[in-house]
Design a protein around this motif. Structure first.
Motif, PDB file in Angstrom:
ATOM      1  N   ILE A  16       8.597  -3.895  11.797  1.00 50.78           N
ATOM      2  CA  ILE A  16       8.025  -3.177  10.650  1.00 50.78           C
ATOM      3  C   ILE A  16       8.008  -4.084   9.434  1.00 50.78           C
ATOM      4  O   ILE A  16       7.010  -4.154   8.709  1.00 50.78           O
ATOM      5  CB  ILE A  16       8.820  -1.892  10.370  1.00 50.78           C
ATOM      6  N   ARG A  17       9.104  -4.781   9.197  1.00 53.68           N
ATOM      7  CA  ARG A  17       9.168  -5.674   8.031  1.00 53.68           C
ATOM      8  C   ARG A  17       8.144  -6.805   8.157  1.00 53.68           C
ATOM      9  O   ARG A  17       7.544  -7.214   7.154  1.00 53.68           O
ATOM     10  CB  ARG A  17      10.588  -6.204   7.863  1.00 53.68           C
ATOM     11  N   VAL A  18       7.926  -7.303   9.376  1.00 55.95           N
ATOM     12  CA  VAL A  18       6.922  -8.357   9.579  1.00 55.95           C
ATOM     13  C   VAL A  18       5.534  -7.820   9.252  1.00 55.95           C
ATOM     14  O   VAL A  18       4.739  -8.492   8.582  1.00 55.95           O
ATOM     15  CB  VAL A  18       6.984  -8.910  11.022  1.00 55.95           C
ATOM     16  N   ARG A  19       5.219  -6.592   9.693  1.00 50.33           N
ATOM     17  CA  ARG A  19       3.915  -5.989   9.356  1.00 50.33           C
ATOM     18  C   ARG A  19       3.729  -5.893   7.844  1.00 50.33           C
ATOM     19  O   ARG A  19       2.648  -6.158   7.318  1.00 50.33           O
ATOM     20  CB  ARG A  19       3.817  -4.581   9.939  1.00 50.33           C
ATOM     21  N   LEU A  20       4.795  -5.482   7.162  1.00 55.56           N
ATOM     22  CA  LEU A  20       4.715  -5.332   5.705  1.00 55.56           C
ATOM     23  C   LEU A  20       4.539  -6.685   5.015  1.00 55.56           C
ATOM     24  O   LEU A  20       3.774  -6.794   4.050  1.00 55.56           O
ATOM     25  CB  LEU A  20       5.951  -4.612   5.188  1.00 55.56           C
ATOM     26  N   ILE A  21       5.228  -7.707   5.509  1.00 56.57           N
ATOM     27  CA  ILE A  21       5.065  -9.052   4.931  1.00 56.57           C
ATOM     28  C   ILE A  21       3.638  -9.537   5.148  1.00 56.57           C
ATOM     29  O   ILE A  21       3.014 -10.083   4.225  1.00 56.57           O
ATOM     30  CB  ILE A  21       6.091 -10.030   5.545  1.00 56.57           C
ATOM     31  N   LEU A  22       3.101  -9.330   6.353  1.00 57.67           N
ATOM     32  CA  LEU A  22       1.712  -9.741   6.624  1.00 57.67           C
ATOM     33  C   LEU A  22       0.732  -8.980   5.724  1.00 57.67           C
ATOM     34  O   LEU A  22      -0.249  -9.547   5.247  1.00 57.67           O
ATOM     35  CB  LEU A  22       1.370  -9.543   8.098  1.00 57.67           C
ATOM     36  N   ILE A  48      -8.167   0.565   3.191  1.00 59.52           N
ATOM     37  CA  ILE A  48      -8.122   0.941   4.608  1.00 59.52           C
ATOM     38  C   ILE A  48      -7.035   0.177   5.339  1.00 59.52           C
ATOM     39  O   ILE A  48      -6.281   0.751   6.128  1.00 59.52           O
ATOM     40  CB  ILE A  48      -9.505   0.751   5.261  1.00 59.52           C
ATOM     41  N   ILE A  49      -6.897  -1.107   5.069  1.00 57.64           N
ATOM     42  CA  ILE A  49      -5.858  -1.905   5.733  1.00 57.64           C
ATOM     43  C   ILE A  49      -4.470  -1.428   5.318  1.00 57.64           C
ATOM     44  O   ILE A  49      -3.577  -1.285   6.153  1.00 57.64           O
ATOM     45  CB  ILE A  49      -6.066  -3.402   5.460  1.00 57.64           C
ATOM     46  N   VAL A  50      -4.275  -1.135   4.032  1.00 52.38           N
ATOM     47  CA  VAL A  50      -2.995  -0.603   3.574  1.00 52.38           C
ATOM     48  C   VAL A  50      -2.705   0.727   4.276  1.00 52.38           C
ATOM     49  O   VAL A  50      -1.590   0.967   4.753  1.00 52.38           O
ATOM     50  CB  VAL A  50      -2.968  -0.431   2.039  1.00 52.38           C
ATOM     51  N   ALA A  51      -3.709   1.600   4.352  1.00 50.40           N
ATOM     52  CA  ALA A  51      -3.517   2.900   4.998  1.00 50.40           C
ATOM     53  C   ALA A  51      -3.145   2.734   6.469  1.00 50.40           C
ATOM     54  O   ALA A  51      -2.237   3.416   6.963  1.00 50.40           O
ATOM     55  CB  ALA A  51      -4.788   3.743   4.870  1.00 50.40           C
ATOM     56  N   LEU A  52      -3.816   1.829   7.166  1.00 49.73           N
ATOM     57  CA  LEU A  52      -3.515   1.616   8.585  1.00 49.73           C
ATOM     58  C   LEU A  52      -2.111   1.059   8.794  1.00 49.73           C
ATOM     59  O   LEU A  52      -1.386   1.498   9.686  1.00 49.73           O
ATOM     60  CB  LEU A  52      -4.563   0.694   9.218  1.00 49.73           C
ATOM     61  N   ARG A 100       0.406   3.816   7.928  1.00 47.74           N
ATOM     62  CA  ARG A 100       0.416   4.802   9.015  1.00 47.74           C
ATOM     63  C   ARG A 100       1.257   4.282  10.174  1.00 47.74           C
ATOM     64  O   ARG A 100       2.083   5.005  10.730  1.00 47.74           O
ATOM     65  CB  ARG A 100      -1.008   5.095   9.478  1.00 47.74           C
ATOM     66  N   SER A 101       1.074   3.026  10.506  1.00 45.25           N
ATOM     67  CA  SER A 101       1.847   2.411  11.581  1.00 45.25           C
ATOM     68  C   SER A 101       3.341   2.382  11.248  1.00 45.25           C
ATOM     69  O   SER A 101       4.188   2.704  12.084  1.00 45.25           O
ATOM     70  CB  SER A 101       1.325   0.988  11.824  1.00 45.25           C
ATOM     71  N   ALA A 103       2.831  12.233  -2.229  1.00 43.51           N
ATOM     72  CA  ALA A 103       1.974  13.089  -1.403  1.00 43.51           C
ATOM     73  C   ALA A 103       0.602  12.456  -1.206  1.00 43.51           C
ATOM     74  O   ALA A 103       0.038  12.490  -0.107  1.00 43.51           O
ATOM     75  CB  ALA A 103       1.839  14.467  -2.049  1.00 43.51           C
ATOM     76  N   LEU A 104       0.073  11.836  -2.247  1.00 46.65           N
ATOM     77  CA  LEU A 104      -1.208  11.161  -2.162  1.00 46.65           C
ATOM     78  C   LEU A 104      -1.129   9.976  -1.202  1.00 46.65           C
ATOM     79  O   LEU A 104      -2.018   9.763  -0.379  1.00 46.65           O
ATOM     80  CB  LEU A 104      -1.637  10.698  -3.551  1.00 46.65           C
ATOM     81  N   LEU A 105      -0.043   9.228  -1.280  1.00 48.50           N
ATOM     82  CA  LEU A 105       0.151   8.091  -0.373  1.00 48.50           C
ATOM     83  C   LEU A 105       0.270   8.559   1.073  1.00 48.50           C
ATOM     84  O   LEU A 105      -0.309   7.951   1.973  1.00 48.50           O
ATOM     85  CB  LEU A 105       1.399   7.311  -0.783  1.00 48.50           C
ATOM     86  N   GLN A 106       0.971   9.637   1.299  1.00 47.84           N
ATOM     87  CA  GLN A 106       1.091  10.174   2.650  1.00 47.84           C
ATOM     88  C   GLN A 106      -0.261  10.671   3.154  1.00 47.84           C
ATOM     89  O   GLN A 106      -0.571  10.522   4.333  1.00 47.84           O
ATOM     90  CB  GLN A 106       2.147  11.282   2.687  1.00 47.84           C
ATOM     91  N   ARG A 107      -1.053  11.230   2.272  1.00 50.42           N
ATOM     92  CA  ARG A 107      -2.408  11.633   2.662  1.00 50.42           C
ATOM     93  C   ARG A 107      -3.258  10.412   2.998  1.00 50.42           C
ATOM     94  O   ARG A 107      -4.001  10.411   3.972  1.00 50.42           O
ATOM     95  CB  ARG A 107      -3.042  12.448   1.537  1.00 50.42           C
ATOM     96  N   LEU A 108      -3.121   9.364   2.195  1.00 48.94           N
ATOM     97  CA  LEU A 108      -3.838   8.119   2.446  1.00 48.94           C
ATOM     98  C   LEU A 108      -3.460   7.545   3.797  1.00 48.94           C
ATOM     99  O   LEU A 108      -4.308   7.071   4.545  1.00 48.94           O
ATOM    100  CB  LEU A 108      -3.537   7.104   1.335  1.00 48.94           C
ATOM    101  N   ALA A 109      -2.177   7.596   4.123  1.00 49.09           N
ATOM    102  CA  ALA A 109      -1.698   7.045   5.394  1.00 49.09           C
ATOM    103  C   ALA A 109      -1.969   7.989   6.554  1.00 49.09           C
ATOM    104  O   ALA A 109      -1.782   7.618   7.712  1.00 49.09           O
ATOM    105  CB  ALA A 109      -0.210   6.742   5.299  1.00 49.09           C
TER     106      ALA A 109
END
Length: 140
Positions: A65-71, A97-101, A104-105, A127-133
């Motif tokens: 997860i941390r690697v995904r966030l760094i990328l 879209i990439i941030v949301a994906l 979400r992951s 709540a908005l961020l959770q909706r985005l994700a």
């Protein structure tokens, strides 16, 4: 085949891939009209960057997860985008879209708790961020 032909073929391939990505981006936006609007997403940017930094530094989260966030942070900081940011509206859509994906992951793997624990903004922003994700908030 000389180097001119090879160069033209490479440029043509890049243009074709770019056009395909734009079409896919437009189809995604049409298919998911419930996603967050561009203005709303841009208002989240400072809190979102703080959240990403905090999640990346959280040693309780799995390394993957941390690697995904760094990328994701590297992609956001990079001057190279799928769609150039100078294009009105759609220029930032690829970033959203990439941030949301990625979020979400991350949320599907780690759950909502780390997101809620590290969120620096308002409950409305969360709540908005959770909706985005595309995730639902955990019941309190």
């Amino acid at each position: 085949m000389n180097w001119w032909d090879a160069g033209i073929a490479i440029i043509g391939g890049i243009v074709l891939i770019y056009a395909l990505l734009l079409v896919l981006l437009a189809l995604y936006a049409r298919k998911h009209p419930e996603t967050v609007g561009m203005k709303e997403a841009l208002r989240l940017l400072p809190d979102l960057l703080t959240l990403l930094r905090r999640l990346t530094a959280d040693r309780s989260l799995p390394r993957g997860i941390r690697v995904r966030l760094i990328l994701l942070l590297v992609y956001l900081a990079s001057p190279i985008d799928l769609v150039p940011d100078f294009l009105p509206v759609i220029g930032y859509a690829d970033d959203v879209i990439i941030v949301a994906l990625v979020l979400r992951s991350v949320i599907r793997k780690a759950g909502n708790r780390p997101l809620e624990r590290h969120w620096p903004g308002t409950p409305t922003g969360l709540a908005l961020l959770q909706r985005l994700a595309g995730t639902a908030a955990t019941p309190s």
